[in-house]
Scaffold this motif. Structure first.
Motif, PDB file in Angstrom:
ATOM      1  N   GLU A  66       3.271 -49.774  27.812  1.00  0.00           N
ATOM      2  CA  GLU A  66       2.051 -50.024  28.315  1.00  0.00           C
ATOM      3  C   GLU A  66       1.671 -50.599  29.827  1.00  0.00           C
ATOM      4  O   GLU A  66       1.282 -49.985  30.211  1.00  0.00           O
ATOM      5  CB  GLU A  66       1.824 -51.578  27.908  1.00  0.00           C
ATOM      6  CG  GLU A  66       1.221 -51.249  26.808  1.00  0.00           C
ATOM      7  CD  GLU A  66       1.021 -52.210  25.509  1.00  0.00           C
ATOM      8  OE1 GLU A  66       1.305 -54.023  26.215  1.00  0.00           O
ATOM      9  OE2 GLU A  66       0.992 -53.181  24.619  1.00  0.00           O
ATOM     10  N   ASN A 120      -0.029 -34.809  19.680  1.00  0.00           N
ATOM     11  CA  ASN A 120       0.266 -35.606  21.162  1.00  0.00           C
ATOM     12  C   ASN A 120       1.460 -36.627  20.770  1.00  0.00           C
ATOM     13  O   ASN A 120       1.250 -37.954  21.990  1.00  0.00           O
ATOM     14  CB  ASN A 120      -0.555 -35.724  22.009  1.00  0.00           C
ATOM     15  CG  ASN A 120      -0.613 -35.081  23.303  1.00  0.00           C
ATOM     16  OD1 ASN A 120      -0.347 -33.668  23.173  1.00  0.00           O
ATOM     17  ND2 ASN A 120      -1.550 -35.516  24.202  1.00  0.00           N
ATOM     18  N   MET A 121       2.258 -36.769  19.558  1.00  0.00           N
ATOM     19  CA  MET A 121       2.618 -38.339  19.368  1.00  0.00           C
ATOM     20  C   MET A 121       4.729 -38.004  19.698  1.00  0.00           C
ATOM     21  O   MET A 121       4.623 -36.524  19.683  1.00  0.00           O
ATOM     22  CB  MET A 121       2.641 -37.872  17.835  1.00  0.00           C
ATOM     23  CG  MET A 121       3.244 -39.679  17.597  1.00  0.00           C
ATOM     24  SD  MET A 121       2.904 -40.936  17.674  1.00  0.00           S
ATOM     25  CE  MET A 121       0.748 -40.840  16.744  1.00  0.00           C
ATOM     26  N   GLY A 172      -0.970 -44.318  26.261  1.00  0.00           N
ATOM     27  CA  GLY A 172      -2.129 -44.103  25.885  1.00  0.00           C
ATOM     28  C   GLY A 172      -2.331 -45.816  24.183  1.00  0.00           C
ATOM     29  O   GLY A 172      -3.209 -46.351  24.714  1.00  0.00           O
ATOM     30  N   LYS A 173      -1.811 -45.254  24.140  1.00  0.00           N
ATOM     31  CA  LYS A 173      -1.517 -45.659  22.610  1.00  0.00           C
ATOM     32  C   LYS A 173      -0.106 -45.986  21.627  1.00  0.00           C
ATOM     33  O   LYS A 173       0.638 -45.405  22.121  1.00  0.00           O
ATOM     34  CB  LYS A 173      -2.377 -45.264  21.775  1.00  0.00           C
ATOM     35  CG  LYS A 173      -2.530 -45.770  19.842  1.00  0.00           C
ATOM     36  CD  LYS A 173      -3.258 -44.539  19.339  1.00  0.00           C
ATOM     37  CE  LYS A 173      -3.625 -45.307  17.998  1.00  0.00           C
ATOM     38  NZ  LYS A 173      -4.060 -44.681  16.671  1.00  0.00           N
ATOM     39  N   VAL A 174       0.395 -47.318  21.865  1.00  0.00           N
ATOM     40  CA  VAL A 174       1.117 -48.199  20.618  1.00  0.00           C
ATOM     41  C   VAL A 174       1.510 -48.028  19.522  1.00  0.00           C
ATOM     42  O   VAL A 174       0.990 -48.931  19.036  1.00  0.00           O
ATOM     43  CB  VAL A 174       2.420 -48.420  21.719  1.00  0.00           C
ATOM     44  CG1 VAL A 174       2.834 -48.867  20.557  1.00  0.00           C
ATOM     45  CG2 VAL A 174       2.030 -47.894  23.553  1.00  0.00           C
ATOM     46  N   THR A 175       1.673 -47.902  18.527  1.00  0.00           N
ATOM     47  CA  THR A 175       2.169 -48.172  17.366  1.00  0.00           C
ATOM     48  C   THR A 175       3.579 -48.412  16.364  1.00  0.00           C
ATOM     49  O   THR A 175       4.234 -47.712  16.986  1.00  0.00           O
ATOM     50  CB  THR A 175       1.087 -46.779  16.502  1.00  0.00           C
ATOM     51  OG1 THR A 175       0.234 -47.121  16.604  1.00  0.00           O
ATOM     52  CG2 THR A 175       1.276 -46.967  15.292  1.00  0.00           C
ATOM     53  N   GLN A 198      -0.853 -38.428  11.519  1.00  0.00           N
ATOM     54  CA  GLN A 198      -1.084 -38.153  13.195  1.00  0.00           C
ATOM     55  C   GLN A 198       0.480 -38.341  13.727  1.00  0.00           C
ATOM     56  O   GLN A 198       1.147 -38.665  13.609  1.00  0.00           O
ATOM     57  CB  GLN A 198      -1.968 -39.390  13.887  1.00  0.00           C
ATOM     58  CG  GLN A 198      -2.479 -39.058  15.299  1.00  0.00           C
ATOM     59  CD  GLN A 198      -3.381 -37.980  14.967  1.00  0.00           C
ATOM     60  OE1 GLN A 198      -4.180 -37.902  14.760  1.00  0.00           O
ATOM     61  NE2 GLN A 198      -3.143 -37.404  16.448  1.00  0.00           N
ATOM     62  N   GLN A 225       7.598 -52.052  23.960  1.00  0.00           N
ATOM     63  CA  GLN A 225       5.797 -52.157  24.131  1.00  0.00           C
ATOM     64  C   GLN A 225       5.232 -52.275  26.021  1.00  0.00           C
ATOM     65  O   GLN A 225       4.844 -51.662  25.896  1.00  0.00           O
ATOM     66  CB  GLN A 225       5.248 -52.874  22.660  1.00  0.00           C
ATOM     67  CG  GLN A 225       3.774 -52.080  22.778  1.00  0.00           C
ATOM     68  CD  GLN A 225       3.438 -53.022  21.466  1.00  0.00           C
ATOM     69  OE1 GLN A 225       3.689 -53.948  20.440  1.00  0.00           O
ATOM     70  NE2 GLN A 225       2.014 -53.201  21.076  1.00  0.00           N
ATOM     71  N   SER A 243       0.610 -40.462  22.601  1.00  0.00           N
ATOM     72  CA  SER A 243       0.164 -41.451  21.649  1.00  0.00           C
ATOM     73  C   SER A 243       1.798 -41.934  21.119  1.00  0.00           C
ATOM     74  O   SER A 243       2.732 -41.285  21.476  1.00  0.00           O
ATOM     75  CB  SER A 243      -0.391 -41.282  20.144  1.00  0.00           C
ATOM     76  OG  SER A 243      -1.728 -41.068  20.432  1.00  0.00           O
ATOM     77  N   ASP A 271      -2.027 -39.682  28.203  1.00  0.00           N
ATOM     78  CA  ASP A 271      -2.406 -38.633  27.165  1.00  0.00           C
ATOM     79  C   ASP A 271      -1.280 -39.115  25.916  1.00  0.00           C
ATOM     80  O   ASP A 271      -1.915 -37.706  24.308  1.00  0.00           O
ATOM     81  CB  ASP A 271      -2.781 -37.323  27.882  1.00  0.00           C
ATOM     82  CG  ASP A 271      -3.019 -36.941  28.649  1.00  0.00           C
ATOM     83  OD1 ASP A 271      -4.096 -37.577  27.956  1.00  0.00           O
ATOM     84  OD2 ASP A 271      -3.231 -36.647  29.572  1.00  0.00           O
TER      85      ASP A 271
END
Length: 266
Positions: A30, A56-57, A35-38, A53, A26, A11, A9
């Motif tokens: 993973e 949930n960061m 869920g998401k990696v920037t 954004q 990274q 980011s 959930d």
């Protein structure tokens, strides 16, 4: 550790100028199922991404960045209302207390020392998830009338603690910027719990604990010390003065909840 948020959930905004290090972290993220990696390589890019954004960061940042150090990045985040509650994890090989102190005082979730393994990164991530969505492991009815005094010269630290306490259902919270101000407040009103820092101007945490235990009409109030102080001699003196418990900065939200629970059952 009680968890309410899956890492899927989350980011993660990874702020890392080294492409090799960024790739390594990274892959770990993973593998943990994030869920998401920037990935960005500057503090300016990180702030821009967060403003776009932040729900949930979680921010994972290196200390040394091309434009600003990580200490100034977290300070900039804490200065913006929408970003001040975003969990911040510092990844660094730096060990000098004077360099890390601004991060400890900022309300950072964790400082992960380089080199680190996946397990250490995972613990920091779960602490961040716990901070974002705290488990309801305290009886709300038991604490709804709890009166808490937060004593810390760092505004960021006070805000960090205030948010954690509010999410637990504690609403009667008073703040003091140092021990001297805390003494004045304690003379005027009763409290059920004192949460204090150690290093403060005017009157430090040890002096405040000694005052409460020997001179205050509230001598039996539980006192939790949340501090970045590493000098074992000073901490031993605080324990002798009568502090109820000591927690390191940066601290995990779950640790504070457990300490509060313990203080209520003594």
């Amino acid at each position: 550790m009680s968890l309410t948020t899956s890492l899927a959930d989350l980011s993660v905004l990874l702020v890392e100028p080294s492409s090799m290090q960024a790739h390594l972290v990274q892959r770990m993220l993973e593998h943990q199922g994030v869920g998401k990696v920037t990935v960005v390589d500057t503090a300016k890019a990180a702030l821009a991404a967060l403003r776009a954004q932040y729900d949930n960061m979680v921010v994972i940042s290196s200390l040394y960045l091309p434009d600003l150090p990580g200490t100034e990045l977290v300070a900039a985040m804490r200065a913006e209302a929408e970003l001040e509650s975003v969990p911040f994890i510092l990844v660094s090989s730096e060990t000098r207390p004077q360099v890390l102190e601004p991060v400890r005082q900022s309300g950072a979730c964790s400082i992960v020392a380089k080199p680190f393994n996946e397990q250490q990164l995972s613990r920091a991530l779960y602490a961040a998830a716990d901070y974002l969505n705290p488990p309801q492991d305290i009886d709300v009815a038991e604490i709804e009338n709890l009166r808490v005094l937060i004593v810390d010269d760092s505004l960021a630290s006070r805000r960090h603690l205030h948010r954690l306490l509010t999410e637990l259902g504690i609403e009667r919270i008073t703040e003091a910027a140092d021990g001297k101000e805390a003494v004045s407040l304690l003379e005027q009103a009763m409290v059920d719990l004192v949460i204090t820092d150690y290093n403060m101007p005017e009157m430090d945490g040890r002096e405040l604990v000694e005052y409460i235990r020997t001179q205050s009409w509230q001598a039996d109030v539980p006192i939790l010390m949340v501090t970045s102080e590493q000098n074992m001699g000073r901490l031993a003196a605080v324990e002798r003065a009568g502090v109820s418990a000591i927690c390191d900065k940066p601290f995990e939200a779950g640790s504070i909840r457990r300490l509060i629970t313990d203080s209520l059952t003594r």
